[in-house]
Design a protein around this motif. Structure first.
Motif, PDB file in Angstrom:
ATOM      1  N   LEU A 135     -45.387  62.731 -14.552  1.00  0.00           N
ATOM      2  CA  LEU A 135     -46.632  62.662 -13.674  1.00  0.00           C
ATOM      3  C   LEU A 135     -47.068  61.338 -12.823  1.00  0.00           C
ATOM      4  N   PHE A 136     -47.187  61.658 -11.639  1.00  0.00           N
ATOM      5  CA  PHE A 136     -47.233  60.366 -10.733  1.00  0.00           C
ATOM      6  C   PHE A 136     -48.473  60.559 -10.062  1.00  0.00           C
ATOM      7  N   LEU A 137     -49.181  59.287 -10.340  1.00  0.00           N
ATOM      8  CA  LEU A 137     -50.706  59.198  -9.691  1.00  0.00           C
ATOM      9  C   LEU A 137     -50.542  58.153  -8.818  1.00  0.00           C
ATOM     10  N   ALA A 138     -51.386  58.385  -7.583  1.00  0.00           N
ATOM     11  CA  ALA A 138     -51.380  57.059  -6.632  1.00  0.00           C
ATOM     12  C   ALA A 138     -52.693  57.305  -5.935  1.00  0.00           C
ATOM     13  N   ARG A 139     -52.908  55.857  -5.346  1.00  0.00           N
ATOM     14  CA  ARG A 139     -54.122  55.766  -4.636  1.00  0.00           C
ATOM     15  C   ARG A 139     -53.923  54.890  -3.303  1.00  0.00           C
ATOM     16  N   ASP A 140     -54.699  55.195  -2.261  1.00  0.00           N
ATOM     17  CA  ASP A 140     -54.158  54.351  -0.943  1.00  0.00           C
ATOM     18  C   ASP A 140     -54.585  52.876  -1.092  1.00  0.00           C
ATOM     19  N   ARG A 141     -54.096  52.163  -0.029  1.00  0.00           N
ATOM     20  CA  ARG A 141     -53.920  50.815  -0.144  1.00  0.00           C
ATOM     21  C   ARG A 141     -55.256  50.093  -0.192  1.00  0.00           C
ATOM     22  N   LEU A 142     -56.395  50.573   0.470  1.00  0.00           N
ATOM     23  CA  LEU A 142     -57.720  49.977   0.576  1.00  0.00           C
ATOM     24  C   LEU A 142     -58.637  51.048  -0.158  1.00  0.00           C
ATOM     25  N   ALA A 143     -58.227  51.779  -1.015  1.00  0.00           N
ATOM     26  CA  ALA A 143     -58.815  52.600  -1.986  1.00  0.00           C
ATOM     27  C   ALA A 143     -60.220  53.290  -1.288  1.00  0.00           C
ATOM     28  N   PRO A 205     -56.973  49.926  -6.139  1.00  0.00           N
ATOM     29  CA  PRO A 205     -56.371  50.024  -4.615  1.00  0.00           C
ATOM     30  C   PRO A 205     -54.931  49.590  -4.660  1.00  0.00           C
ATOM     31  N   ALA A 206     -54.134  50.436  -3.993  1.00  0.00           N
ATOM     32  CA  ALA A 206     -52.522  50.356  -3.889  1.00  0.00           C
ATOM     33  C   ALA A 206     -51.928  50.013  -5.020  1.00  0.00           C
ATOM     34  N   HIS A 207     -52.233  50.985  -6.100  1.00  0.00           N
ATOM     35  CA  HIS A 207     -51.700  51.185  -7.340  1.00  0.00           C
ATOM     36  C   HIS A 207     -51.248  52.439  -7.553  1.00  0.00           C
ATOM     37  N   THR A 208     -50.145  52.575  -8.449  1.00  0.00           N
ATOM     38  CA  THR A 208     -49.424  53.969  -8.976  1.00  0.00           C
ATOM     39  C   THR A 208     -49.656  53.949 -10.295  1.00  0.00           C
ATOM     40  N   LEU A 209     -49.631  55.084 -11.021  1.00  0.00           N
ATOM     41  CA  LEU A 209     -49.464  55.156 -12.632  1.00  0.00           C
ATOM     42  C   LEU A 209     -48.613  56.386 -12.841  1.00  0.00           C
ATOM     43  N   THR A 210     -47.375  55.692 -13.138  1.00  0.00           N
ATOM     44  CA  THR A 210     -46.346  56.713 -13.494  1.00  0.00           C
ATOM     45  C   THR A 210     -46.268  57.206 -14.999  1.00  0.00           C
ATOM     46  N   LEU A 211     -46.426  58.345 -15.326  1.00  0.00           N
ATOM     47  CA  LEU A 211     -46.550  58.719 -16.991  1.00  0.00           C
ATOM     48  C   LEU A 211     -45.309  59.791 -17.214  1.00  0.00           C
ATOM     49  N   ARG A 212     -44.545  59.232 -18.344  1.00  0.00           N
ATOM     50  CA  ARG A 212     -43.492  60.158 -18.664  1.00  0.00           C
ATOM     51  C   ARG A 212     -43.833  60.712 -20.006  1.00  0.00           C
ATOM     52  N   ARG A 213     -43.525  62.103 -19.975  1.00  0.00           N
ATOM     53  CA  ARG A 213     -43.935  62.678 -21.305  1.00  0.00           C
ATOM     54  C   ARG A 213     -43.029  62.108 -22.479  1.00  0.00           C
ATOM     55  N   PRO A 218     -48.186  53.496 -19.300  1.00  0.00           N
ATOM     56  CA  PRO A 218     -48.114  52.176 -18.955  1.00  0.00           C
ATOM     57  C   PRO A 218     -49.275  51.622 -18.153  1.00  0.00           C
ATOM     58  N   GLU A 219     -49.143  50.341 -17.827  1.00  0.00           N
ATOM     59  CA  GLU A 219     -50.267  49.755 -16.807  1.00  0.00           C
ATOM     60  C   GLU A 219     -50.077  50.362 -15.536  1.00  0.00           C
ATOM     61  N   PRO A 220     -50.960  50.306 -14.672  1.00  0.00           N
ATOM     62  CA  PRO A 220     -50.750  50.676 -13.106  1.00  0.00           C
ATOM     63  C   PRO A 220     -50.034  49.553 -12.542  1.00  0.00           C
ATOM     64  N   ARG A 221     -49.197  50.024 -11.508  1.00  0.00           N
ATOM     65  CA  ARG A 221     -48.299  49.097 -10.761  1.00  0.00           C
ATOM     66  C   ARG A 221     -48.613  49.084  -9.284  1.00  0.00           C
ATOM     67  N   GLU A 222     -48.699  47.871  -8.890  1.00  0.00           N
ATOM     68  CA  GLU A 222     -49.314  47.622  -7.480  1.00  0.00           C
ATOM     69  C   GLU A 222     -48.150  47.656  -6.501  1.00  0.00           C
ATOM     70  N   TYR A 223     -48.382  48.530  -5.339  1.00  0.00           N
ATOM     71  CA  TYR A 223     -47.267  48.536  -4.308  1.00  0.00           C
ATOM     72  C   TYR A 223     -47.409  47.867  -3.058  1.00  0.00           C
ATOM     73  N   TRP A 224     -48.694  47.377  -3.001  1.00  0.00           N
ATOM     74  CA  TRP A 224     -49.028  46.700  -1.729  1.00  0.00           C
ATOM     75  C   TRP A 224     -50.101  45.529  -1.998  1.00  0.00           C
ATOM     76  N   ASP A 225     -50.008  44.496  -0.961  1.00  0.00           N
ATOM     77  CA  ASP A 225     -51.275  43.568  -1.132  1.00  0.00           C
ATOM     78  C   ASP A 225     -51.164  43.108   0.427  1.00  0.00           C
ATOM     79  N   VAL A 226     -52.369  42.651   0.823  1.00  0.00           N
ATOM     80  CA  VAL A 226     -52.499  41.723   2.142  1.00  0.00           C
ATOM     81  C   VAL A 226     -52.332  40.453   1.927  1.00  0.00           C
ATOM     82  N   ARG A 227     -51.447  39.854   2.760  1.00  0.00           N
ATOM     83  CA  ARG A 227     -51.389  38.317   2.883  1.00  0.00           C
ATOM     84  C   ARG A 227     -51.880  37.668   4.106  1.00  0.00           C
ATOM     85  N   PHE A 228     -52.861  36.623   3.807  1.00  0.00           N
ATOM     86  CA  PHE A 228     -53.536  36.024   4.888  1.00  0.00           C
ATOM     87  C   PHE A 228     -52.478  34.886   5.311  1.00  0.00           C
TER      88      PHE A 228
END
Length: 644
Positions: A135-143, A205-213, A218-228
């Motif tokens: 099961l894969f859960l995902a949320r957009d970058r800026l929530a 924001p910008a995190h996914t959560l991958t659950l395997r039966r 696990p802890e959510p994993r970040e896939y994006w961040d903004v860099r100034f």
């Protein structure tokens, strides 16, 4: 726009109770009144409520891949889905719909967990892959879109677009997290990833959560961040031209719709810029919606009308009485956890108006964070220049002492209100910014809470939220740092939460072109001098919009979407606020200092002090306790339906 929910047995293939899943799904009916669907197999159940926007005839959910081994439920929009389809077709995938939802299914097959990096949009989705038992859960970058989840003691993980769907399951304990209460009274919302309930979490924001039966969660994993980086060397003229192009592209992508589309038009710079560019991209007049207040101090409708007239929009404006405070309990039920931004009232009303004319509305939300528009940014930069003149080791004891001994003088002219300035000078940049945005600042929260509550939080301060994000900001630029903090906290926890719940209460989809992640990334490469210059915020945006908008819209003082709380609490809500704040429900928690509560009410109602914001925060917490925590059922109750 839609609502998603689900149940996943993390330990095995236990039976999923269809009646429970249906109840969870129906609790979010307002998010998708057009259609509903469920997918159930051993160990997994997915639910979906649909608000039809794209591919009206074949975009039903849950939606599957070719052999139905992959299933998805999705809330949001993938704006670049038409660009991804040819690439996926070339990889051999077969499409059966014209929807952006099906792109998610095939993108997962093609790229796995990395698929989210390819999506440009606002989204929260849950995807089940039977072959991988994942099961894969995902949320957009800026929530922009919400996603809540909780792991229950029986090993089931439940999730949904709103907390009410988790409450509808029946297995979520309604134990309040005292650390969330500390955050709420500091910020006016509970910051990600915490929720008001100990057992539940928001996917950040910008995190996914991958659950395997069969495996631990696990802890959510970040896939994006903004860099100034602030390393762009383009001139002002070049930056204006590039901004025009990027804004037009972002708005064009968000104008794709098979249902009536329009825009909010407040009369401020952000929404006016969106409408101006929409007009240039549309062959038909743009539908625009505003609300006017009968109190001139809060009314921006004349500026909105000026923009509407200039672009000959189909403009709709409703008058809202300045005593429109009958939504308190409705809002408590909508937001599911304490939420103290009083602009939720006019936001609810403008969404109510817009839904009479359109199903999709573009907004100007995110403009202040992206372009540097808040007045507090300019004040913070002034303080930072002063702080930089002395080492912190000297500043903290010197100005800390002055801040403690200087009298508080809210009644005095601003130049004599030095206490706050002294206090700010003794802090670090992060401490000072947290202090400036807090509703009840540290000393007030110390007096507000009882000894019992302070024992339960064991020294925790909501300032920890800011410190955590500041450590990851990767910038020492004063403006960039606080923009980053706002993108991680205020934009997510306050602005996006407010707009999502208020719009979904009316089954209205709101799109946010000023929060496009590629636009945010590009703006983060520009020097801060193009965002705040002297006393002018949003410098670049205003320069770029000079050919499109009148000066009285571009350069007037920022008004905001406010309501007259101070007057309400001394007038028509006088008794209600007294009964709520000093009544039995707050007292029953044992968490509040009753003497200080009485001081807040008495001092405000006598006119000695303006405690309208703390009192509203307390009023909404009491409403949450009655309408959510104590409620035997969940969902939008009949009072909200009547207001719709």
């Amino acid at each position: 726009m839609c609502g998603i929910t689900g149940i996943f047995d993390t330990r095995g293939r236990g039976d999923i109770d269809r009646a429970v899943l249906a109840r969870m799904n129906e609790s979010q009916h307002h998010r998708g009144p057009d259609e509903g669907g469920m997918h159930v197999e051993p160990g997994i159940g997915l639910g979906h409520r649909r608000l039809s926007i794209i591919d009206l005839s074949t975009g039903q959910q849950p939606l599957y891949n070719e052999d139905q081994s992959v299933c998805v439920v999705f809330n949001g929009e993938i704006y670049n889905y038409q660009d991804l389809i040819p690439e996926l077709l070339a990889l051999g995938h077969v499409f059966h719909t014209r929807s952006d939802t099906e792109v998610i299914v095939h993108a997962w097959e093609a790229w796995g967990e990395e698929c989210v990096r390819r999506f440009r949009g606002m989204f929260a989705f849950a995807l089940w892959d039977r072959n991988r038992e994942t099961l894969f859960l995902a949320r957009d970058r800026l929530a922009v879109k919400p996603l809540y989840y909780a792991l229950l003691p029986d090993g089931n993980l439940i999730f949904g677009s709103e907390l009410k769907s988790l409450l509808a399951h029946g297995g979520l304990a309604r134990d309040i997290d005292p650390l969330a209460v500390e955050e709420y009274f500091a910020l006016g919302y509970v910051a990600e990833p915490r929720t008001i309930f100990r057992q539940a979490r928001k996917l950040p924001p910008a995190h996914t959560l991958t659950l395997r039966r069969g495996l631990p969660v696990p802890e959510p994993r970040e896939y994006w961040d903004v860099r100034f980086s602030l390393d762009s060397r383009c001139s002002l003229t070049e930056a204006c031209a590039q901004l025009d192009e990027k804004l037009a592209e972002s708005i064009r992508l968000r104008m794709i719709s098979e249902v009536p589309l329009g825009a909010f038009l407040s009369g401020g710079v952000d929404s006016s810029a969106v409408v101006a560019l929409m007009a240039g991209l549309s062959a038909e007049p743009v539908n625009t919606c505003s609300i006017a207040f009968d109190d001139p101090a809060f009314n921006e409708s004349t500026f909105a009308q000026a923009v509407a007239d200039r672009y000959r929009t189909n403009h709709h404006c409703d008058l809202v009485a300045s005593d429109d405070f009958d939504l308190i309990d409705t809002l408590a039920r909508l937001y599911d956890e304490p939420y103290a931004d009083s602009s939720a009232i006019p936001t609810y009303r403008v969404c109510q108006l817009a839904r009479k004319h359109v199903t999709v509305a573009l907004s100007g939300d995110g403009g202040d964070e992206t372009f540097g528009g808040y007045r507090r940014y300019r004040l913070h930069l002034m303080e930072e220049r002063l702080r930089s003149a002395l080492p912190h080791g000297i500043r903290r004891p010197l100005f800390g002492l002055l801040g403690r001994v200087y009298p508080k003088a809210d009644w005095a002219p601003r130049m004599f209100r030095a206490k706050t300035t002294f206090e700010g000078m003794g802090r670090t940049a992060v401490e000072a910014y947290f202090h400036s945005v807090s509703i009840l600042r540290g000393p007030m929260r110390t007096r507000l809470f009882s000894d019992r509550f302070r024992s339960e939080i064991d020294g925790y301060s909501a300032q920890e939220v800011f410190r955590h994000h500041a450590e990851r900001a990767d910038t020492d630029d004063p403006l960039a740092l606080i923009q980053y903090l706002d993108l991680k906290t205020y934009l997510v926890g306050d602005i996006n939460t407010k707009v999502d719940r208020a719009s979904m209460a009316h089954s209205l989809e709101v799109r946010e072109p000023l929060m496009d992640h590629e636009l945010v990334e590009w703006m983060a490469t520009l020097p801060s001098s193009l965002k705040v210059r002297g006393q002018e915020g949003k410098f670049l945006l205003k320069e770029a919009m000079k050919p499109c908008l009148p000066e009285e819209v571009l350069f007037r003082p920022k008004m905001g979407f406010a309501v007259p709380l101070a007057r309400w609490f001394r007038g028509p809500l006088r008794e209600r606020v007294r009964q709520a704040v000093l009544g039995p429900r707050l007292a029953a928690t044992g968490w509040f200092n009753q003497d200080y509560l009485r001081h807040l009410v008495d001092a405000h109602q006598s006119g000695a002090s303006d405690y309208s914001s703390p009192l509203w925060t307390l009023l909404m917490y009491e409403a949450f306790l009655r309408n959510v925590l104590d409620a035997s059922t969940v969902g939008i109750l009949p009072g909200a339906e009547a207001a719709r």
